[in-house]
Design a protein around this motif. Structure first.
Motif, PDB file in Angstrom:
ATOM      1  N   UNK A 489       0.839  -1.204   0.000  1.00  0.00           N
ATOM      2  CA  UNK A 489       0.000   0.000   0.000  1.00  0.00           C
ATOM      3  C   UNK A 489       0.874   1.254   0.000  1.00  0.00           C
ATOM      4  N   UNK A 490       1.981   1.202   0.731  1.00  0.00           N
ATOM      5  CA  UNK A 490       2.898   2.338   0.796  1.00  0.00           C
ATOM      6  C   UNK A 490       3.440   2.670  -0.599  1.00  0.00           C
ATOM      7  N   UNK A 491       3.904   1.641  -1.309  1.00  0.00           N
ATOM      8  CA  UNK A 491       4.482   1.891  -2.629  1.00  0.00           C
ATOM      9  C   UNK A 491       3.442   2.342  -3.639  1.00  0.00           C
ATOM     10  N   UNK A 492       2.251   1.746  -3.564  1.00  0.00           N
ATOM     11  CA  UNK A 492       1.197   2.152  -4.489  1.00  0.00           C
ATOM     12  C   UNK A 492       0.827   3.612  -4.269  1.00  0.00           C
ATOM     13  N   UNK A 493       0.712   4.015  -3.013  1.00  0.00           N
ATOM     14  CA  UNK A 493       0.387   5.408  -2.713  1.00  0.00           C
ATOM     15  C   UNK A 493       1.458   6.348  -3.248  1.00  0.00           C
ATOM     16  N   UNK A 494       2.708   5.950  -3.111  1.00  0.00           N
ATOM     17  CA  UNK A 494       3.800   6.804  -3.576  1.00  0.00           C
ATOM     18  C   UNK A 494       3.754   6.977  -5.084  1.00  0.00           C
ATOM     19  N   UNK A 495       3.636   5.853  -5.826  1.00  0.00           N
ATOM     20  CA  UNK A 495       3.713   5.940  -7.275  1.00  0.00           C
ATOM     21  C   UNK A 495       2.459   6.576  -7.876  1.00  0.00           C
ATOM     22  N   UNK A 496       1.344   6.582  -7.144  1.00  0.00           N
ATOM     23  CA  UNK A 496       0.141   7.276  -7.626  1.00  0.00           C
ATOM     24  C   UNK A 496       0.405   8.766  -7.784  1.00  0.00           C
ATOM     25  N   UNK A 497       1.218   9.316  -6.900  1.00  0.00           N
ATOM     26  CA  UNK A 497       1.454  10.752  -6.955  1.00  0.00           C
ATOM     27  C   UNK A 497       2.724  11.154  -7.659  1.00  0.00           C
ATOM     28  N   UNK A 498       3.573  10.191  -8.032  1.00  0.00           N
ATOM     29  CA  UNK A 498       4.912  10.539  -8.499  1.00  0.00           C
ATOM     30  C   UNK A 498       4.975  10.913  -9.966  1.00  0.00           C
ATOM     31  N   UNK A 499       4.000  10.565 -10.763  1.00  0.00           N
ATOM     32  CA  UNK A 499       4.066  10.825 -12.198  1.00  0.00           C
ATOM     33  C   UNK A 499       3.848  12.288 -12.537  1.00  0.00           C
ATOM     34  N   UNK A 500       4.064  12.592 -13.823  1.00  0.00           N
ATOM     35  CA  UNK A 500       3.898  13.975 -14.275  1.00  0.00           C
ATOM     36  C   UNK A 500       2.465  14.456 -14.058  1.00  0.00           C
ATOM     37  N   UNK A 501       1.509  13.545 -14.178  1.00  0.00           N
ATOM     38  CA  UNK A 501       0.096  13.886 -13.945  1.00  0.00           C
ATOM     39  C   UNK A 501      -0.415  13.132 -12.724  1.00  0.00           C
ATOM     40  N   UNK A 502       0.430  13.055 -11.700  1.00  0.00           N
ATOM     41  CA  UNK A 502       0.111  12.242 -10.540  1.00  0.00           C
ATOM     42  C   UNK A 502      -1.011  12.816  -9.690  1.00  0.00           C
ATOM     43  N   UNK A 503      -1.662  11.921  -8.964  1.00  0.00           N
ATOM     44  CA  UNK A 503      -2.752  12.288  -8.055  1.00  0.00           C
ATOM     45  C   UNK A 503      -2.153  12.550  -6.675  1.00  0.00           C
ATOM     46  N   UNK A 504      -1.631  13.762  -6.461  1.00  0.00           N
ATOM     47  CA  UNK A 504      -0.910  14.063  -5.232  1.00  0.00           C
ATOM     48  C   UNK A 504      -1.837  14.094  -4.024  1.00  0.00           C
ATOM     49  N   UNK A 505      -3.015  14.638  -4.218  1.00  0.00           N
ATOM     50  CA  UNK A 505      -3.975  14.655  -3.115  1.00  0.00           C
ATOM     51  C   UNK A 505      -4.406  13.233  -2.773  1.00  0.00           C
ATOM     52  N   UNK A 506      -4.572  12.401  -3.826  1.00  0.00           N
ATOM     53  CA  UNK A 506      -4.932  11.012  -3.576  1.00  0.00           C
ATOM     54  C   UNK A 506      -3.837  10.274  -2.837  1.00  0.00           C
ATOM     55  N   UNK A 507      -2.588  10.582  -3.157  1.00  0.00           N
ATOM     56  CA  UNK A 507      -1.471   9.964  -2.444  1.00  0.00           C
ATOM     57  C   UNK A 507      -1.486  10.371  -0.972  1.00  0.00           C
ATOM     58  N   UNK A 508      -1.712  11.641  -0.707  1.00  0.00           N
ATOM     59  CA  UNK A 508      -1.758  12.107   0.679  1.00  0.00           C
ATOM     60  C   UNK A 508      -2.868  11.394   1.446  1.00  0.00           C
ATOM     61  N   UNK A 509      -4.027  11.229   0.806  1.00  0.00           N
ATOM     62  CA  UNK A 509      -5.130  10.527   1.466  1.00  0.00           C
ATOM     63  C   UNK A 509      -4.777   9.067   1.733  1.00  0.00           C
ATOM     64  N   UNK A 510      -4.160   8.417   0.742  1.00  0.00           N
ATOM     65  CA  UNK A 510      -3.783   7.010   0.909  1.00  0.00           C
ATOM     66  C   UNK A 510      -2.765   6.845   2.036  1.00  0.00           C
ATOM     67  N   UNK A 511      -1.823   7.770   2.165  1.00  0.00           N
ATOM     68  CA  UNK A 511      -0.839   7.679   3.242  1.00  0.00           C
ATOM     69  C   UNK A 511      -1.477   7.958   4.601  1.00  0.00           C
ATOM     70  N   UNK A 512      -2.465   8.830   4.639  1.00  0.00           N
ATOM     71  CA  UNK A 512      -3.163   9.069   5.906  1.00  0.00           C
ATOM     72  C   UNK A 512      -3.879   7.799   6.360  1.00  0.00           C
ATOM     73  N   UNK A 513      -4.511   7.085   5.425  1.00  0.00           N
ATOM     74  CA  UNK A 513      -5.188   5.830   5.769  1.00  0.00           C
ATOM     75  C   UNK A 513      -4.174   4.757   6.180  1.00  0.00           C
ATOM     76  N   UNK A 514      -3.074   4.699   5.473  1.00  0.00           N
ATOM     77  CA  UNK A 514      -2.036   3.726   5.818  1.00  0.00           C
ATOM     78  C   UNK A 514      -1.446   4.026   7.191  1.00  0.00           C
ATOM     79  N   UNK A 515      -1.274   5.301   7.526  1.00  0.00           N
ATOM     80  CA  UNK A 515      -0.714   5.664   8.831  1.00  0.00           C
ATOM     81  C   UNK A 515      -1.607   5.162   9.958  1.00  0.00           C
TER      82      UNK A 515
END
Length: 677
Positions: A489-515
């Motif tokens: 889950x950690x890696x998926x959240x990271x790579x969701x936001x890392x691309x040129x058109x990444x979902x940065x807000x979605x990554x932040x939400x995913x990391x909050x849930x993982x935390x």
């Protein structure tokens, strides 16, 4: 080498030709003796096969009969070898005649020493006398001038094979001849026996090389039978070193040379770090597999082998020319010929070889530093793991994948070789699937790292897709609360936001849930929990909340200092990010100052070539520019680019980022678009 012996023979009273079995010491001594005799440079030539004291006494007794007067009442009695030897050496001491004594294959200098009431059998030092000694030993006790007889050079080996083939009307592909010489490690004995074998069987070099590479064939299968050995050889390649191993095993510390050679035979012939062979797993193996001493009570447990014992065992191998031990080169302290290794491996039963292989894997893993500050050591450890895998891959997958296999791939990536890391884990995943099956946790772990290094090498979209597929399989196989599932889950959240058109807000939400889940499963001070807080702060900032990211990172840093300490790489990363987010929140000068401070610590802890240190230089240069020093930023980026090209290569993502910023800040400094040349 022949010239060195010939020139030395005119000025040096005793020469010692030392080297591993098969380099041609005896042939070199014979050539020198024959040349001297034919040139009339000596009046008496005595050749002694000096493998034992009795053999030396017998040869001296025969020589005494030739040089003493048979009517002399003190004439040597051949039935009393000790007395005859004394008479011969006395003659050599007093005569004006020119003599040359060759002591061939001295297996133990003690055989010639005068101890325990026995006479000294070393020839006397006389201006009219010369002594040539051949030995696999490199003991300081050997008298005279030591000449290290090494392998053929590449050109000598190629020339030897071509000449032998041409003498039989054969002219094989020059490339195959060269490769055969390399395969045989330029060892003269191996080259002689191999070319005789392939000529006898009418094979070309390519076919012989294929047989040599076939692990189903052993070395004895690839040389002539004893009756067909060339050049008066007394033993095959495989048997050449057996006597040396026996002698080495009898040297103090007794019984350790052989098991040490078992470990050395599975590692990189071009250099093994000393820390591997003196590690606790290696010491435990030496203790358990010490060659039994005939006088040892089998019911008494042997004393545990220590670091000094292991080092002394390496010296035993060195003294018998079975390996080269150079302690002043710790990353490549031990070197050994590849055919010595092969002969040793082939002498081990499969179960014993697998035990030694797992020991080597344990030793490599334990010798690996947590932080690879020394790039040469990391490279040596990776080379040794590759050699071990080539020799005993199956053993490293029983019962599971050995941790060193995964650590090696991550070592490639963490030292900047991200493309190599991605390729390594692609191969490792294939091997894991074949050995363990698709759903084994270690197979899933190989997929985990493959996805990560795929993204680090620039394929962010592919990494995100692979991470999503892996998460589905880990949920199915391991369940939602397994640490490996949380890591996916950690890696998926990271790579969701890392691309040129990444979902940065979605990554932040995913990391909050993982935390929340990591706090529940692991607690607040677990390194994985702290890492999740680090990622959450990062993606909050990337989503636009730089001030919030700075505050969260500052709180994280306080806990990391308490739990991990100031020099832990994660703590340094938090300091790096804190400086970055303070700059993004508007304090460019403060960010530059903070980056300067953390860079000093990165240089101290990680070293100048670590990717995180290079990244720190990147950020410092950037914030210098943002603080108003565009020219200084451009200069810093130009200097950084030189080092990144050297360490990371032209296609590493960090190198590409630096090239971009160098162009940008040159443009800012010049007031126009810059360019990278």
């Amino acid at each position: 080498m022949e010239q060195a012996v010939a020139e030395g023979g005119m000025a040096v009273l005793c020469q010692v030709l030392s080297g591993t079995g098969g380099v041609g010491k005896t042939q070199l001594a014979a050539h020198h003796a024959r040349t001297a005799w034919q040139a009339g440079a000596v009046d008496l030539l005595v050749w002694v096969t000096a493998t034992s004291r009795d053999a030396v006494l017998s040869a001296y007794a025969e020589a005494a009969v030739l040089v003493t007067d048979p009517d002399d009442p003190q004439c040597a009695d051949p039935d009393d070898p000790e007395r005859a030897a004394v008479r011969f050496l006395a003659w050599a001491q007093s005569t004006d005649r020119r003599w040359l004594i060759v002591l061939d294959d001295v297996s133990d200098p003690a055989h010639l020493n005068g101890t325990n009431g026995r006479g000294d059998l070393w020839p006397p030092a006389r201006p009219n006398g010369r002594t040539v000694v051949t030995s696999r030993r490199r003991d300081a006790a050997l008298p005279g001038h030591l000449i290290d007889v090494g392998l053929f050079t590449k050109d000598e080996a190629d020339g030897y094979l071509r000449a032998k083939l041409a003498a039989q009307g054969r002219h094989d592909d020059p490339g195959q001849v060269e490769e055969l010489a390399r395969d045989l490690g330029h060892l003269p004995l191996a080259l002689a026996q191999a070319v005789t074998y392939l000529l006898d069987l009418h094979l070309d070099c390519a076919t012989y090389r294929a047989r040599l590479a076939d692990r189903a064939r052993t070395l004895p299968d690839l040389v002539p039978e004893d009756s067909g050995l060339p050049d008066a050889h007394r033993a095959t390649v495989a048997a050449t070193w057996s006597l040396s191993i026996e002698h080495a095993d009898r040297l103090r510390p007794t019984g350790l040379a052989r098991p040490m050679l078992h470990l050395v035979a599975l590692l990189d012939p071009n250099g093994i770090p000393a820390t591997v062979l003196t590690s606790p797993p290696a010491l435990a193996y030496l203790t358990e597999h010490r060659t039994p001493d005939g006088g040892t009570d089998p019911d008494v447990s042997p004393r545990a082998v220590g670091v000094d014992d292991a080092a002394d065992a390496l010296r035993c191998l060195h003294r018998l020319s079975l390996a080269d031990h150079t302690p002043n080169t710790p990353h490549q302290a031990v070197r050994v010929h590849n055919l010595v290794q092969r002969a040793t491996r082939e002498s081990l039963p499969p179960a014993a070889r697998d035990t030694a292989a797992r020991t080597c894997a344990d030793a490599l893993y334990q010798a690996w530093p947590e932080v690879e500050r020394d790039t040469a050591l990391g490279q040596a450890l990776r080379a040794n793991t590759a050699a071990l895998t080539a020799h005993a891959a199956d053993a490293l997958w029983q019962p599971d994948g050995h941790p060193v296999l995964f650590h090696t791939g991550n070592s490639l990536g963490y030292t900047g070789l991200v493309t190599a890391a991605r390729a390594y884990f692609q191969d490792l995943h294939t091997a894991a699937r074949q050995n363990l099956g698709p759903d084994h946790p270690d197979t899933l772990t190989a997929r985990h790292y493959l996805a990560y290094w795929r993204g680090a090498a620039g394929d962010v979209a592919g990494a995100a897709t692979a991470a999503a597929e892996l998460l589905a399989d880990r949920l199915r196989v391991l369940g939602p609360d397994h640490p490996d599932t949380l890591a996916a889950r950690n890696n998926l959240a990271y790579w969701r936001g890392a691309g040129a058109a990444g979902d940065m807000a979605g990554s932040a939400t995913a990391f909050a849930e993982l935390l929340a889940d990591r706090l529940r499963m692991l607690g607040p001070d677990h390194p994985d929990t702290l890492d999740t807080r680090h990622n959450l702060a990062h993606w909050r900032g990337m989503a636009g909340d730089a001030a919030g990211a700075a505050t969260a990172t500052a709180e994280l840093l306080a806990d990391q200092l308490r739990v991990l300490g100031p020099d832990h790489p994660a703590t340094l990363a938090a300091r790096h990010n804190l400086a970055h987010w303070r700059g993004m929140a508007g304090d460019a000068a403060g960010a530059a100052t903070a980056q300067t401070e953390v860079l000093a610590d990165k240089l101290r802890v990680l070293g100048p070539d670590h990717p995180d240190t290079l990244l720190g230089r990147n950020n410092l240069a950037h914030w210098r520019g943002e603080a108003g020093d565009a020219a200084g930023a451009a200069t810093a980026f130009a200097e950084l680019l030189v080092d990144q090209l050297r360490v990371l290569g032209t296609d590493h993502p960090d190198t590409l980022v630096t090239r971009y910023y160098l162009t940008y800040w040159r443009g800012q400094a010049d007031g126009a678009s810059g360019s990278v040349r």
